[in-house]
Motif scaffolding. Structure first.
Motif, PDB file in Angstrom:
ATOM      1  N   PRO B 275       0.810  -1.228   0.000  1.00 25.77           N
ATOM      2  CA  PRO B 275       0.000   0.000   0.000  1.00 25.77           C
ATOM      3  C   PRO B 275       0.842   1.277   0.000  1.00 25.77           C
ATOM      4  O   PRO B 275       0.456   2.269  -0.604  1.00 25.77           O
ATOM      5  CB  PRO B 275      -0.799  -0.094   1.305  1.00 25.77           C
ATOM      6  CG  PRO B 275      -0.569  -1.428   1.865  1.00 25.77           C
ATOM      7  CD  PRO B 275       0.590  -2.047   1.194  1.00 25.77           C
ATOM      8  N   MET B 278       2.054   1.902  -3.370  1.00 27.15           N
ATOM      9  CA  MET B 278       0.920   2.380  -4.162  1.00 27.15           C
ATOM     10  C   MET B 278       0.709   3.881  -3.963  1.00 27.15           C
ATOM     11  O   MET B 278       0.578   4.637  -4.931  1.00 27.15           O
ATOM     12  CB  MET B 278      -0.346   1.624  -3.759  1.00 27.15           C
ATOM     13  CG  MET B 278      -1.567   2.051  -4.535  1.00 27.15           C
ATOM     14  SD  MET B 278      -3.091   1.565  -3.731  1.00 27.15           S
ATOM     15  CE  MET B 278      -3.164   2.700  -2.355  1.00 27.15           C
ATOM     16  N   ALA B 279       0.727   4.311  -2.703  1.00 26.43           N
ATOM     17  CA  ALA B 279       0.492   5.734  -2.408  1.00 26.43           C
ATOM     18  C   ALA B 279       1.566   6.608  -3.058  1.00 26.43           C
ATOM     19  O   ALA B 279       1.260   7.653  -3.641  1.00 26.43           O
ATOM     20  CB  ALA B 279       0.482   5.928  -0.896  1.00 26.43           C
ATOM     21  N   ILE B 280       2.811   6.145  -2.993  1.00 26.31           N
ATOM     22  CA  ILE B 280       3.907   6.923  -3.589  1.00 26.31           C
ATOM     23  C   ILE B 280       3.783   6.955  -5.112  1.00 26.31           C
ATOM     24  O   ILE B 280       3.960   7.998  -5.742  1.00 26.31           O
ATOM     25  CB  ILE B 280       5.266   6.344  -3.135  1.00 26.31           C
ATOM     26  CG1 ILE B 280       5.467   6.661  -1.645  1.00 26.31           C
ATOM     27  CG2 ILE B 280       6.418   6.907  -3.951  1.00 26.31           C
ATOM     28  CD1 ILE B 280       6.596   5.931  -0.982  1.00 26.31           C
ATOM     29  N   GLU B 283       1.324   9.453  -6.411  1.00 28.09           N
ATOM     30  CA  GLU B 283       1.886  10.805  -6.453  1.00 28.09           C
ATOM     31  C   GLU B 283       2.788  10.991  -7.674  1.00 28.09           C
ATOM     32  O   GLU B 283       2.734  12.014  -8.355  1.00 28.09           O
ATOM     33  CB  GLU B 283       2.713  11.056  -5.179  1.00 28.09           C
ATOM     34  CG  GLU B 283       1.876  11.293  -3.948  1.00 28.09           C
ATOM     35  CD  GLU B 283       1.053  12.557  -4.057  1.00 28.09           C
ATOM     36  OE1 GLU B 283       1.642  13.608  -4.366  1.00 28.09           O
ATOM     37  OE2 GLU B 283      -0.168  12.489  -3.860  1.00 28.09           O
ATOM     38  N   ILE B 284       3.617   9.971  -7.916  1.00 30.72           N
ATOM     39  CA  ILE B 284       4.576  10.060  -9.030  1.00 30.72           C
ATOM     40  C   ILE B 284       3.835  10.160 -10.367  1.00 30.72           C
ATOM     41  O   ILE B 284       4.153  10.998 -11.212  1.00 30.72           O
ATOM     42  CB  ILE B 284       5.531   8.841  -9.009  1.00 30.72           C
ATOM     43  CG1 ILE B 284       6.495   8.972  -7.831  1.00 30.72           C
ATOM     44  CG2 ILE B 284       6.301   8.715 -10.308  1.00 30.72           C
ATOM     45  CD1 ILE B 284       7.350   7.750  -7.589  1.00 30.72           C
ATOM     46  N   GLU B 287       2.129  13.510 -10.821  1.00 29.20           N
ATOM     47  CA  GLU B 287       3.119  14.535 -11.145  1.00 29.20           C
ATOM     48  C   GLU B 287       3.559  14.431 -12.609  1.00 29.20           C
ATOM     49  O   GLU B 287       3.718  15.448 -13.287  1.00 29.20           O
ATOM     50  CB  GLU B 287       4.330  14.331 -10.218  1.00 29.20           C
ATOM     51  CG  GLU B 287       5.250  15.502 -10.110  1.00 29.20           C
ATOM     52  CD  GLU B 287       4.651  16.638  -9.295  1.00 29.20           C
ATOM     53  OE1 GLU B 287       3.836  16.357  -8.402  1.00 29.20           O
ATOM     54  OE2 GLU B 287       4.999  17.789  -9.588  1.00 29.20           O
ATOM     55  N   ASP B 301      -7.273   5.819 -10.121  1.00 26.15           N
ATOM     56  CA  ASP B 301      -7.277   4.366  -9.927  1.00 26.15           C
ATOM     57  C   ASP B 301      -6.342   3.638 -10.902  1.00 26.15           C
ATOM     58  O   ASP B 301      -6.427   2.422 -11.054  1.00 26.15           O
ATOM     59  CB  ASP B 301      -8.702   3.798  -9.987  1.00 26.15           C
ATOM     60  CG  ASP B 301      -9.367   4.096 -11.311  1.00 26.15           C
ATOM     61  OD1 ASP B 301      -8.719   4.742 -12.161  1.00 26.15           O
ATOM     62  OD2 ASP B 301     -10.521   3.684 -11.501  1.00 26.15           O
ATOM     63  N   ASN B 303      -3.278   3.428 -10.324  1.00 28.52           N
ATOM     64  CA  ASN B 303      -2.508   2.679  -9.315  1.00 28.52           C
ATOM     65  C   ASN B 303      -3.511   2.054  -8.359  1.00 28.52           C
ATOM     66  O   ASN B 303      -4.340   2.776  -7.796  1.00 28.52           O
ATOM     67  CB  ASN B 303      -1.621   3.630  -8.519  1.00 28.52           C
ATOM     68  CG  ASN B 303      -0.365   4.002  -9.272  1.00 28.52           C
ATOM     69  OD1 ASN B 303       0.618   3.291  -9.247  1.00 28.52           O
ATOM     70  ND2 ASN B 303      -0.427   5.126  -9.978  1.00 28.52           N
ATOM     71  N   PHE B 304      -3.476   0.786  -8.196  1.00 27.56           N
ATOM     72  CA  PHE B 304      -4.421   0.154  -7.271  1.00 27.56           C
ATOM     73  C   PHE B 304      -3.761  -1.012  -6.543  1.00 27.56           C
ATOM     74  O   PHE B 304      -2.841  -1.647  -7.048  1.00 27.56           O
ATOM     75  CB  PHE B 304      -5.696  -0.296  -7.984  1.00 27.56           C
ATOM     76  CG  PHE B 304      -5.443  -1.181  -9.179  1.00 27.56           C
ATOM     77  CD1 PHE B 304      -5.125  -0.636 -10.424  1.00 27.56           C
ATOM     78  CD2 PHE B 304      -5.520  -2.562  -9.066  1.00 27.56           C
ATOM     79  CE1 PHE B 304      -4.880  -1.456 -11.518  1.00 27.56           C
ATOM     80  CE2 PHE B 304      -5.286  -3.381 -10.161  1.00 27.56           C
ATOM     81  CZ  PHE B 304      -4.964  -2.832 -11.389  1.00 27.56           C
ATOM     82  N   PHE B 305      -4.268  -1.242  -5.354  1.00 25.87           N
ATOM     83  CA  PHE B 305      -3.728  -2.308  -4.493  1.00 25.87           C
ATOM     84  C   PHE B 305      -4.497  -3.607  -4.744  1.00 25.87           C
ATOM     85  O   PHE B 305      -5.716  -3.579  -4.906  1.00 25.87           O
ATOM     86  CB  PHE B 305      -3.876  -1.877  -3.036  1.00 25.87           C
ATOM     87  CG  PHE B 305      -3.428  -2.901  -2.040  1.00 25.87           C
ATOM     88  CD1 PHE B 305      -2.081  -3.107  -1.792  1.00 25.87           C
ATOM     89  CD2 PHE B 305      -4.354  -3.648  -1.327  1.00 25.87           C
ATOM     90  CE1 PHE B 305      -1.658  -4.053  -0.860  1.00 25.87           C
ATOM     91  CE2 PHE B 305      -3.940  -4.600  -0.404  1.00 25.87           C
ATOM     92  CZ  PHE B 305      -2.586  -4.796  -0.171  1.00 25.87           C
ATOM     93  N   ILE B 306      -3.775  -4.718  -4.759  1.00 22.83           N
ATOM     94  CA  ILE B 306      -4.458  -6.012  -4.898  1.00 22.83           C
ATOM     95  C   ILE B 306      -4.395  -6.750  -3.567  1.00 22.83           C
ATOM     96  O   ILE B 306      -5.382  -6.893  -2.880  1.00 22.83           O
ATOM     97  CB  ILE B 306      -3.850  -6.845  -6.049  1.00 22.83           C
ATOM     98  CG1 ILE B 306      -4.166  -6.160  -7.396  1.00 22.83           C
ATOM     99  CG2 ILE B 306      -4.416  -8.260  -6.049  1.00 22.83           C
ATOM    100  CD1 ILE B 306      -3.640  -6.859  -8.605  1.00 22.83           C
TER     101      ILE B 306
END
Lengths: 212, 439, 290
Positions: B275, B278-280, B283-284, B287, B301, B303-306
């Motif tokens: 996670p 994912m959060a980073i 942001e990337i 940007e 979405d 970027n998403f977590f599985i």
């Protein structure tokens, strides 16, 4: 103020914790050890909270798929259902596995599914080897011969047919493989130090989201 | 000592057996003389330990806090004696108070436990064989508390007589720096300074040659193809968390890839196992879309977590590959056994596959199933190669110089160690210790 | 013809592998297995420990790696209990908790060992490598209670064990990270216990550099390593049984590689030698059908 909180403050924290983390290795004093323990406890707590972030993302993505009825939205429904069932049964069983529904899910669903996934590796190795292990060049031929020697020498049948195969495979593993891996390890470690230096000194800050 | 005692018994027996006849007395005298001569001669060549030397108490006995530790440990040293040998033994005693009672901690032969036996470097330890050494450590049964005085004695015994030395006290104290690690510390500083220097140099002279990395030249091609086919791009950042260097490198490359997908207006999918990563990455990517002038095209979405479970994640990503058939798959970062499962499934869907990993064990799998593979450090070089930013290129130069230094040290070290081993000299040990890891 | 064989449906290969695995499992031959020095070193070290020594077994794997690592756990636990060592079980992988508990308590009961007195299972604690650092400082802080809810510090089996410094031998059975390397970097390096490793075959080659330098004192690699350990402790289990299947699959793969190279060289040179990835471009008809 927002810029300070979004950029400067995290960079100061990164610098302080980075330098302290590096110095900790050289300081045997119990205070240094205690600080390491404290930080490791924080990390464990942060990791626990980060899971909430992940689960929120998972729920959001699959909710969006179900709502918009995109192709394969049924699988998203399966995600929700299986997650709900596991959580409810797990709470009902108070996290205990012995003779509970949670234990049943663990043994007959998770264990079996994970075992199946790992077992597929054997099949995929064979098909990938058949498709790609060709002596197209000298380097590929070396790779091919090494692979055959290893596979031959690491099983009892190979050693039974050619007794020297085992020691040869062992030599490849403990000498040739080790030498190559050490070279890669040195490169990786240097890269690691370089990246750490850049992060500690705020030169590399893409992890904060872009550069400014 | 033992020998002389036996001799006396022998002479006694001779006298008793032959006490009456005169001729026998003469003979007895001759035998005695002979035995005496043999004894004198034998004592000249006998080991020193067998002599009837009286045992002297251990000299120059010192008790001191062990350097470079977190406390709870005391070192004892005393001068090696001329009578040291396997039949003579040293006994170490300890007490909480000067008056005692003293308890025996250890007993060992007098020809063992030298200061030279301790695995410490020359700059933090006197590795001489002229002094004996014994380290008293905390054990579950006997805790040495830091800041408290402890009292020690050393006795020497040969089984018949025992000689006890003076009492010494010491206070275990935690140390602020482990001097044994100073070589490691200096090398770390040296390399860090080198990296910072090369970055500064690269900023002044940005034209630094970077060799061609075919896998990275193909990035543009892969994104272009995905755009033509109207299919998404799948980008994986590996299985490690943000503390892993390969994950950081993967996120940096993701920034470059995202800029291109923003420019081409191609859909980007980044499934995650962690996670925080994912959060980073969110942001990337955000940007990058901003920098490419397409903030409107950014989707949160993408970027998403599985899940953080290895094979559940693999199954989910394989499902995405089979259902959505991405035109290009990027496998950057660190991978475990899932590498082949992912790459082989991707190969089955016909996607262009570009892998980059420092997981050397997974490299054969990626090489056989992907179109292009960045090997080891090429992954770190990728971000420099794609962006040509002086900071990143300078770092590469620093790494290369560091590697050259290590390579040279290894060659010289190997040659010196081999010569030292063949000739049997310790002359190179101080130099070699500069590159050893000490605890 | 050769070209066609080169493009063989991969499901044919899957069937061959399935048969090569199944048949030897149903009809084992029992070929002799040579003991490698790295496995023997783990065995010898446990043999050298006096009864009552503390042995920590970290089962750092999930059910996916069960076929390779579970037999190792069984063999190691049997050995440790036979030697009357104090056994502490734990895991750094949450999904491995149930399986790890089962094997520790199961083997212990076979040897008539009492929970809390002769052995304990600490369970799982979140944080990965940070757990190792915590244990090195204060074991009871990392695991205040064991898996069964008993206070760790009060357990007789933990007598005199306040941190990893008092543990005599640690073996990590690992399928990835956190695993053997984590135990070395964050554990042995700092707290000075002896460390051995047991890993899946796919990561075993990566640990050989640590073996040579003494960072780990022994290594049990894959099913083969497990089989060797089973032989050493005189307990032929699932690993020994699986070795014939492994022999067969290895030989099938060797055969496939030789065949594919034969077909490759029999294929006419002009334009057809590069039937590999170079032509596996997206959208190509062959790829679509694969």
């Amino acid at each position: 103020m927002i810029l300070f909180l979004r950029r400067t403050f995290p960079l100061i924290l990164t610098f302080l914790f980075g330098v302290a983390g590096a110095l900790q290795y050289y300081i045997p004093h119990p205070v240094s050890e205690a600080a390491l323990t404290e930080v490791s406890v924080w990390l464990r707590i942060i990791l626990g909270f980060a899971m909430i972030l992940g689960i929120a993302s998972l729920c959001h993505v699959h909710y969006a798929k179900i709502r918009t009825r995109v192709a394969g939205w049924g699988y998203s429904l399966v995600v929700y259902l299986s997650m709900m069932i596991t959580v409810v049964v797990g709470v009902w069983s108070r996290g205990q596995e012995e003779g509970t529904g949670f234990g049943w899910i663990y043994t007959y669903a998770l264990l079996a599914l994970q075992g199946t996934m790992f077992a597929m590796l054997g099949f995929f190795v064979a098909s990938a080897a058949f498709r790609a292990f060709r002596a197209r060049s000298k380097e590929a031929a070396v790779l091919l011969v090494a692979a055959i020697l290893m596979m031959f020498g690491r099983v009892p049948l190979g050693e039974y047919l050619i007794p020297m195969a085992g020691p040869v495979a062992g030599w490849l593993l403990s000498v040739v493989n080790t030498a190559a891996r050490r070279g890669i390890l040195i490169g990786i470690s240097l890269g690691g130090i370089a990246m750490s230096v850049k992060i500690i000194f705020g030169i590399e800050r893409s992890y904060l989201g872009g550069r400014d | 000592m033992i020998f002389s005692f036996e001799f006396r018994v022998l002479s006694c027996e001779l006298r008793t057996r032959n006490s009456e006849p005169r001729r026998s007395t003469w003979r007895l005298f001759s035998i005695r003389s002979l035995v005496a001569v043999v004894f004198v001669l034998s004592t000249l060549h006998a080991p020193r330990s067998t002599l009837a030397v009286s045992l002297a108490p251990p000299e120059q006995f010192e008790a001191f806090d062990m350097p470079g530790d977190g406390g709870g440990s005391i070192g004892l040293s005393w001068q090696a004696a001329p009578f040291d040998g396997p039949t003579v033994r040293y006994q170490v005693y300890m007490a909480d108070q000067a008056q005692g009672p003293f308890t025996r901690l250890a007993e060992f032969p007098a020809d063992t436990h030298y200061k030279s036996d301790v695995d410490r470097p020359w700059w933090s330890w006197d590795r001489s064989r002229t002094h004996h050494f014994y380290q008293v450590k905390s054990t579950p049964d006997r805790r040495l508390e830091s800041g408290r005085s402890y009292f020690f004695k050393v006795a020497v015994t040969d089984g018949m007589q025992t000689s006890e030395g003076s009492m010494q006290s010491a206070v275990p104290t935690p140390n602020l720096f482990n001097l044994a690690k100073v070589n490691n510390f200096l090398l770390m500083l040296l390399f860090s300074a080198l990296v910072l220097f090369t970055i500064a140099q690269a900023k002044r002279h940005p034209a630094i040659f970077l060799r061609r990395i075919p896998g990275l030249d193909a990035v543009e091609e892969a994104i272009g193809r995905a755009t033509e086919m109207g299919r998404p791009i799948l980008y994986l950042t590996g299985s490690d968390d943000m503390s892993s260097l390969s994950t950081i490198a993967a996120t940096v490359i993701l920034g470059q890839v995202a800029k291109k997908t923003a420019a081409y207006d191609t859909q980007l999918q980044v499934p995650h196992r962690d996670p925080i990563v994912m959060a980073i990455c969110q942001e990337i990517v955000k940007e990058s879309y901003l920098e490419a002038g397409r903030p409107d095209a950014y989707r949160d979405d993408s970027n998403f977590f599985i899940t953080n479970d290895q094979f559940s994640y693999t199954a989910a990503v394989n499902g995405i590959m089979l259902r959505e058939k991405p035109a290009a798959n990027f496998f950057m970062g660190f991978y475990y056994a899932e590498a082949l499962l992912l790459a082989e499934t991707g190969a089955g869907t016909g996607a262009i596959q570009i892998a980059g990993t420092d997981a050397d064990l997974q490299l054969p799998f990626f090489i056989t199933t992907c179109d292009y593979t960045l090997i080891g450090e090429e992954l770190y070089a990728a971000s420099a190669y794609l962006s040509r930013e002086p900071i990143l290129v300078g770092t590469l130069r620093g790494q290369d110089l560091g590697k050259a230094f290590l390579l040279l040290s290894m060659v010289i070290g190997t040659v010196l160690a081999t010569i030292g081993g063949l000739v049997g000299t310790q002359a190179f040990v101080p130099l070699l210790q500069l590159f050893r890891d000490f605890k | 013809m050769a070209g066609k064989l080169l493009r063989m449906d991969r499901r044919v290969i899957f069937v061959l592998i399935a048969l090569a695995t199944l048949i030897p499992l149903l009809r084992p031959i029992g070929l002799p297995i040579r003991i490698s020095p790295e496995v023997k070193q783990v065995y010898d070290y446990i043999e050298s420990l006096p009864p009552g020594s503390v042995f920590l077994l970290s089962l750092d794997f999930d059910p996916a790696s069960k076929p390779e690592l579970y037999p190792m756990a069984v063999a190691l636990l049997n050995h440790a209990f036979k030697r009357d060592l104090r056994v502490i079980g734990m895991t750094l992988w949450v999904t491995g908790t149930g399986m790890a508990e089962k094997v520790v308590s199961g083997i212990a009961s076979e040897h008539g060992k009492r929970r809390g007195v002769d052995y304990t299972f600490l369970g799982y604690s979140p944080g990965g490598t940070n757990v190792i650092i915590n244990m090195g400082q204060d074991l009871a802080a990392a695991f205040p209670t064991d898996h069964y809810g008993e206070r760790t510090a009060d357990l007789p089996v933990m007598r005199g064990v306040t941190s990893l410094r008092q543990v005599n031998y640690v073996v990590s059975l690992a399928a990835g990270t956190p695993g053997v390397e984590s135990w070395y970097v964050y554990g042995k390096e700092k707290y000075g216990f002896e460390l051995g490793g047991g890993v899946t075959a796919v990561i075993a080659p990566g640990l050989y550099p640590f073996l040579d330098t003494g960072q780990i004192n022994g290594l049990i690699g894959g099913l083969r390593g497990a089989a060797e350990y089973e032989i050493l402790v005189g307990l032929k289990g699932k690993a020994v049984a699986g070795m014939d299947a492994q022999s067969a699959t290895h030989f099938i793969i060797i055969g496939l590689i030789l065949l594919c190279n034969l077909f490759y060289f029999l294929t006419p040179r002009v334009g057809s030698r590069s039937v590999g990835r170079a032509q596996n471009r997206p959208g190509s008809p062959r790829e679509a059908g694969r």
